[in-house]
Design a protein around this motif. Structure first.
Motif, PDB file in Angstrom:
ATOM      1  N   LEU A 176      18.640 -38.353 -22.292  1.00 36.82           N
ATOM      2  CA  LEU A 176      20.595 -39.369 -22.896  1.00 36.82           C
ATOM      3  C   LEU A 176      19.578 -39.993 -23.657  1.00 36.82           C
ATOM      4  O   LEU A 176      20.738 -40.691 -24.472  1.00 36.82           O
ATOM      5  CB  LEU A 176      20.927 -39.672 -21.779  1.00 36.82           C
ATOM      6  N   GLU A 177      18.828 -40.760 -23.068  1.00 37.56           N
ATOM      7  CA  GLU A 177      18.692 -42.078 -23.424  1.00 37.56           C
ATOM      8  C   GLU A 177      18.553 -41.664 -25.285  1.00 37.56           C
ATOM      9  O   GLU A 177      18.725 -42.452 -26.070  1.00 37.56           O
ATOM     10  CB  GLU A 177      17.413 -42.367 -23.151  1.00 37.56           C
ATOM     11  N   ARG A 178      18.085 -40.529 -25.357  1.00 35.47           N
ATOM     12  CA  ARG A 178      17.079 -39.837 -26.803  1.00 35.47           C
ATOM     13  C   ARG A 178      18.700 -40.008 -28.168  1.00 35.47           C
ATOM     14  O   ARG A 178      18.937 -40.240 -29.343  1.00 35.47           O
ATOM     15  CB  ARG A 178      16.484 -38.927 -26.745  1.00 35.47           C
ATOM     16  N   VAL A 179      19.534 -39.243 -27.048  1.00 35.36           N
ATOM     17  CA  VAL A 179      21.080 -38.775 -28.065  1.00 35.36           C
ATOM     18  C   VAL A 179      21.509 -40.041 -28.231  1.00 35.36           C
ATOM     19  O   VAL A 179      21.765 -40.799 -29.503  1.00 35.36           O
ATOM     20  CB  VAL A 179      21.904 -38.048 -26.741  1.00 35.36           C
ATOM     21  N   ASP A 180      21.491 -41.472 -27.441  1.00 38.59           N
ATOM     22  CA  ASP A 180      21.951 -42.720 -27.877  1.00 38.59           C
ATOM     23  C   ASP A 180      22.130 -43.068 -28.810  1.00 38.59           C
ATOM     24  O   ASP A 180      22.144 -44.580 -29.426  1.00 38.59           O
ATOM     25  CB  ASP A 180      22.368 -43.637 -26.579  1.00 38.59           C
ATOM     26  N   LYS A 181      19.982 -42.806 -29.362  1.00 36.78           N
ATOM     27  CA  LYS A 181      19.249 -44.026 -30.230  1.00 36.78           C
ATOM     28  C   LYS A 181      18.956 -42.850 -31.073  1.00 36.78           C
ATOM     29  O   LYS A 181      18.207 -43.106 -32.281  1.00 36.78           O
ATOM     30  CB  LYS A 181      17.712 -44.155 -29.536  1.00 36.78           C
ATOM     31  N   HIS A 182      19.764 -41.711 -31.258  1.00 37.29           N
ATOM     32  CA  HIS A 182      20.081 -40.666 -32.332  1.00 37.29           C
ATOM     33  C   HIS A 182      19.062 -40.904 -32.824  1.00 37.29           C
ATOM     34  O   HIS A 182      18.027 -40.340 -33.302  1.00 37.29           O
ATOM     35  CB  HIS A 182      20.561 -41.250 -33.654  1.00 37.29           C
ATOM     36  N   GLU A 183      17.958 -39.901 -31.736  1.00 31.16           N
ATOM     37  CA  GLU A 183      16.373 -39.401 -31.809  1.00 31.16           C
ATOM     38  C   GLU A 183      16.381 -38.039 -31.393  1.00 31.16           C
ATOM     39  O   GLU A 183      15.365 -36.972 -31.879  1.00 31.16           O
ATOM     40  CB  GLU A 183      15.648 -39.776 -31.239  1.00 31.16           C
ATOM     41  N   ILE A 184      17.630 -37.126 -30.892  1.00 33.04           N
ATOM     42  CA  ILE A 184      17.712 -35.805 -31.287  1.00 33.04           C
ATOM     43  C   ILE A 184      18.421 -34.976 -32.310  1.00 33.04           C
ATOM     44  O   ILE A 184      19.646 -35.251 -32.428  1.00 33.04           O
ATOM     45  CB  ILE A 184      18.345 -34.870 -29.754  1.00 33.04           C
ATOM     46  N   LEU A 185      18.293 -34.521 -32.939  1.00 35.99           N
ATOM     47  CA  LEU A 185      18.990 -33.486 -34.246  1.00 35.99           C
ATOM     48  C   LEU A 185      19.569 -31.989 -33.681  1.00 35.99           C
ATOM     49  O   LEU A 185      18.153 -31.629 -33.070  1.00 35.99           O
ATOM     50  CB  LEU A 185      18.431 -33.031 -35.794  1.00 35.99           C
ATOM     51  N   LYS A 186      20.153 -31.490 -34.032  1.00 37.57           N
ATOM     52  CA  LYS A 186      20.773 -30.359 -33.603  1.00 37.57           C
ATOM     53  C   LYS A 186      21.088 -29.242 -34.283  1.00 37.57           C
ATOM     54  O   LYS A 186      22.071 -29.730 -35.543  1.00 37.57           O
ATOM     55  CB  LYS A 186      21.221 -30.102 -32.025  1.00 37.57           C
ATOM     56  N   ILE A 187      21.281 -28.241 -34.545  1.00 37.71           N
ATOM     57  CA  ILE A 187      22.017 -26.764 -35.291  1.00 37.71           C
ATOM     58  C   ILE A 187      23.043 -25.802 -34.954  1.00 37.71           C
ATOM     59  O   ILE A 187      21.336 -25.195 -33.980  1.00 37.71           O
ATOM     60  CB  ILE A 187      21.191 -26.918 -36.191  1.00 37.71           C
ATOM     61  N   ASN A 188      24.271 -25.580 -34.847  1.00 41.81           N
ATOM     62  CA  ASN A 188      24.279 -24.756 -34.387  1.00 41.81           C
ATOM     63  C   ASN A 188      24.623 -23.248 -34.734  1.00 41.81           C
ATOM     64  O   ASN A 188      24.625 -23.242 -36.169  1.00 41.81           O
ATOM     65  CB  ASN A 188      26.097 -25.219 -33.544  1.00 41.81           C
ATOM     66  N   ALA A 189      24.750 -22.635 -33.971  1.00 44.46           N
ATOM     67  CA  ALA A 189      24.813 -20.962 -34.466  1.00 44.46           C
ATOM     68  C   ALA A 189      26.260 -20.523 -33.144  1.00 44.46           C
ATOM     69  O   ALA A 189      25.838 -19.981 -32.575  1.00 44.46           O
ATOM     70  CB  ALA A 189      23.600 -19.487 -33.806  1.00 44.46           C
ATOM     71  N   GLY A 190      27.488 -21.232 -33.941  1.00 40.88           N
ATOM     72  CA  GLY A 190      28.525 -20.642 -33.132  1.00 40.88           C
ATOM     73  C   GLY A 190      28.432 -21.971 -32.177  1.00 40.88           C
ATOM     74  O   GLY A 190      28.238 -23.512 -32.549  1.00 40.88           O
ATOM     75  N   ASP A 191      28.757 -21.238 -30.595  1.00 39.78           N
ATOM     76  CA  ASP A 191      28.932 -22.203 -30.167  1.00 39.78           C
ATOM     77  C   ASP A 191      27.546 -22.509 -28.844  1.00 39.78           C
ATOM     78  O   ASP A 191      27.850 -23.015 -27.800  1.00 39.78           O
ATOM     79  CB  ASP A 191      30.357 -21.940 -28.866  1.00 39.78           C
ATOM     80  N   LYS A 192      26.898 -22.072 -29.883  1.00 38.72           N
ATOM     81  CA  LYS A 192      25.242 -22.177 -29.052  1.00 38.72           C
ATOM     82  C   LYS A 192      24.140 -23.105 -29.579  1.00 38.72           C
ATOM     83  O   LYS A 192      24.423 -22.360 -31.204  1.00 38.72           O
ATOM     84  CB  LYS A 192      24.762 -20.553 -28.297  1.00 38.72           C
ATOM     85  N   ILE A 193      23.367 -23.835 -29.337  1.00 38.02           N
ATOM     86  CA  ILE A 193      22.084 -24.226 -29.890  1.00 38.02           C
ATOM     87  C   ILE A 193      21.502 -23.716 -30.879  1.00 38.02           C
ATOM     88  O   ILE A 193      20.508 -23.076 -30.181  1.00 38.02           O
ATOM     89  CB  ILE A 193      22.084 -25.681 -29.488  1.00 38.02           C
ATOM     90  N   ALA A 194      21.158 -23.161 -31.800  1.00 38.92           N
ATOM     91  CA  ALA A 194      19.504 -22.738 -32.607  1.00 38.92           C
ATOM     92  C   ALA A 194      18.659 -23.717 -32.579  1.00 38.92           C
ATOM     93  O   ALA A 194      17.592 -22.454 -32.370  1.00 38.92           O
ATOM     94  CB  ALA A 194      20.429 -22.381 -33.459  1.00 38.92           C
ATOM     95  N   SER A 195      18.925 -24.849 -32.771  1.00 37.60           N
ATOM     96  CA  SER A 195      17.615 -25.232 -33.134  1.00 37.60           C
ATOM     97  C   SER A 195      17.639 -26.611 -33.075  1.00 37.60           C
ATOM     98  O   SER A 195      18.770 -27.202 -33.280  1.00 37.60           O
ATOM     99  CB  SER A 195      16.749 -25.426 -34.229  1.00 37.60           C
ATOM    100  N   VAL A 196      16.263 -27.172 -32.690  1.00 39.64           N
ATOM    101  CA  VAL A 196      15.970 -28.496 -31.939  1.00 39.64           C
ATOM    102  C   VAL A 196      15.183 -29.035 -32.363  1.00 39.64           C
ATOM    103  O   VAL A 196      13.865 -28.526 -32.206  1.00 39.64           O
ATOM    104  CB  VAL A 196      16.326 -29.088 -30.281  1.00 39.64           C
ATOM    105  N   ILE A 197      15.851 -30.710 -33.001  1.00 42.08           N
ATOM    106  CA  ILE A 197      14.267 -31.473 -32.972  1.00 42.08           C
ATOM    107  C   ILE A 197      14.183 -32.022 -32.853  1.00 42.08           C
ATOM    108  O   ILE A 197      15.455 -33.531 -33.178  1.00 42.08           O
ATOM    109  CB  ILE A 197      13.548 -31.565 -35.013  1.00 42.08           C
ATOM    110  N   ILE A 198      13.208 -33.376 -31.580  1.00 40.83           N
ATOM    111  CA  ILE A 198      13.399 -34.324 -31.894  1.00 40.83           C
ATOM    112  C   ILE A 198      12.534 -35.733 -31.737  1.00 40.83           C
ATOM    113  O   ILE A 198      10.790 -34.405 -32.346  1.00 40.83           O
ATOM    114  CB  ILE A 198      12.788 -33.935 -29.491  1.00 40.83           C
ATOM    115  N   LEU A 199      12.742 -36.583 -32.250  1.00 43.27           N
ATOM    116  CA  LEU A 199      12.092 -37.623 -32.616  1.00 43.27           C
ATOM    117  C   LEU A 199      12.116 -38.906 -32.010  1.00 43.27           C
ATOM    118  O   LEU A 199      12.959 -39.021 -30.610  1.00 43.27           O
ATOM    119  CB  LEU A 199      12.214 -38.319 -34.164  1.00 43.27           C
ATOM    120  N   THR A 200      10.954 -39.315 -32.240  1.00 45.35           N
ATOM    121  CA  THR A 200      11.616 -41.766 -32.098  1.00 45.35           C
ATOM    122  C   THR A 200      11.424 -42.311 -33.037  1.00 45.35           C
ATOM    123  O   THR A 200      10.402 -42.018 -33.907  1.00 45.35           O
ATOM    124  CB  THR A 200       9.718 -41.311 -30.816  1.00 45.35           C
TER     125      THR A 200
END
Length: 272
Positions: A176-200
């Motif tokens: 949740l903290e990383r979401v607030d700092k824009h540190e999680i990227l995602k791409i969806n396939a329909g209504d499911k998350i297909a891939s995620v990158i977490i950064l600092t």
């Protein structure tokens, strides 16, 4: 057996570590934990430690496993103290040591003592670095950023994919903290998350932390699409770093300008 004290402040942890440093020469530590992580463990009552005349051992609980951090001027004293601590811990227990060409002799000694008290080498993470003459994060479409509603799904993806003994998997609060700092990227396939990158994000360092793609989408290039977005976001940051364990991933990222810089994170694990 030995009684562990619960830490109540980050300063207390830092002070205990500093005490061992002041005792004598040949000091070694693997306590390179950010204050945010330490505070999160304190808030959840999940970090404790012990201090002897020559050694400080700190243990943090992560997802029913334990990570051991320590500083010492005497490895015999460290080994003796660690043996007394083990009965108090949840297994498996992991310890990480960091090495490059400057400290290899000392690291060989550390490994010898870890092996003597039961730790075995589990994995090595190799750091890759790419440099830029510029220093800024680029703008990307907001649709690529995860939001708080994604955190439960992302957490389960992480737990299904990574090794809790080796990888410091973030809990929901950290996500949740990383979401607030824009540190999680995602791409969806329909209504499911297909891939995620977490950064600092740091002012002059972008650190790639996790990259995962659901098995059913790995042949559909969702991960590669998201990787392009990550490079677009971070490609102009002064220093870009990541850690990889597999040789094939090292070769893959080297195609995009990342270079192994000689720094390694070696993970040792002991099971009950």
């Amino acid at each position: 057996m030995i009684n562990l004290k619960k830490y109540v402040s980050v300063d207390e942890i830092r002070n205990d570590t500093e005490k061992t440093k002041q005792v004598g020469e040949n000091w070694y530590t693997n306590i390179y934990i950010g204050s945010e992580v330490l505070q999160r463990l304190i808030d959840k009552n999940k970090i404790s430690g012990v201090v002897s005349d020559k050694t400080n051992i700190i243990v943090g609980e992560f997802h029913n496993t334990t990570k051991m951090y320590f500083s010492t001027i005497d490895f015999e004293d460290f080994a003796e103290t660690a043996r007394k601590v083990f009965p108090e811990l949840n297994y498996p227990v992991s310890a990480e040591i960091y090495t490059d060409s400057r400290n290899i002799e000392q690291i060989n000694i550390v490994q010898k003592y870890l092996n003597e008290i039961g730790f075995r080498h589990h994995a090595t993470q190799y750091r890759l670095t790419r440099l830029s003459k510029t220093n800024f994060y680029s703008e990307i479409d907001s649709k690529w950023y995860a939001d708080e509603n994604d955190c439960e799904e992302i957490f389960q993806m992480l737990m299904d994919t990574f090794d809790v003994s080796c990888d410091q998997i973030p809990d929901i609060d950290e996500l949740l903290e990383r979401v607030d700092k824009h540190e999680i990227l995602k791409i969806n396939a329909g209504d499911k998350i297909a891939s995620v990158i977490i950064l600092t994000r740091k002012p002059s360092i972008a650190e790639w932390v996790f990259w995962l793609t659901c098995p059913e989408y790995r042949t559909e290039f969702y991960g590669m699409q998201l990787r392009e977005i990550y490079l677009q976001l971070t490609g102009n940051v002064r220093r870009q770093i990541m850690y990889v364990r597999e040789e094939k991933m090292k070769r893959f990222h080297e195609r995009f300008g990342f270079i192994a810089d000689g720094f390694e994170n070696r993970i040792f694990v002991i099971n009950e």
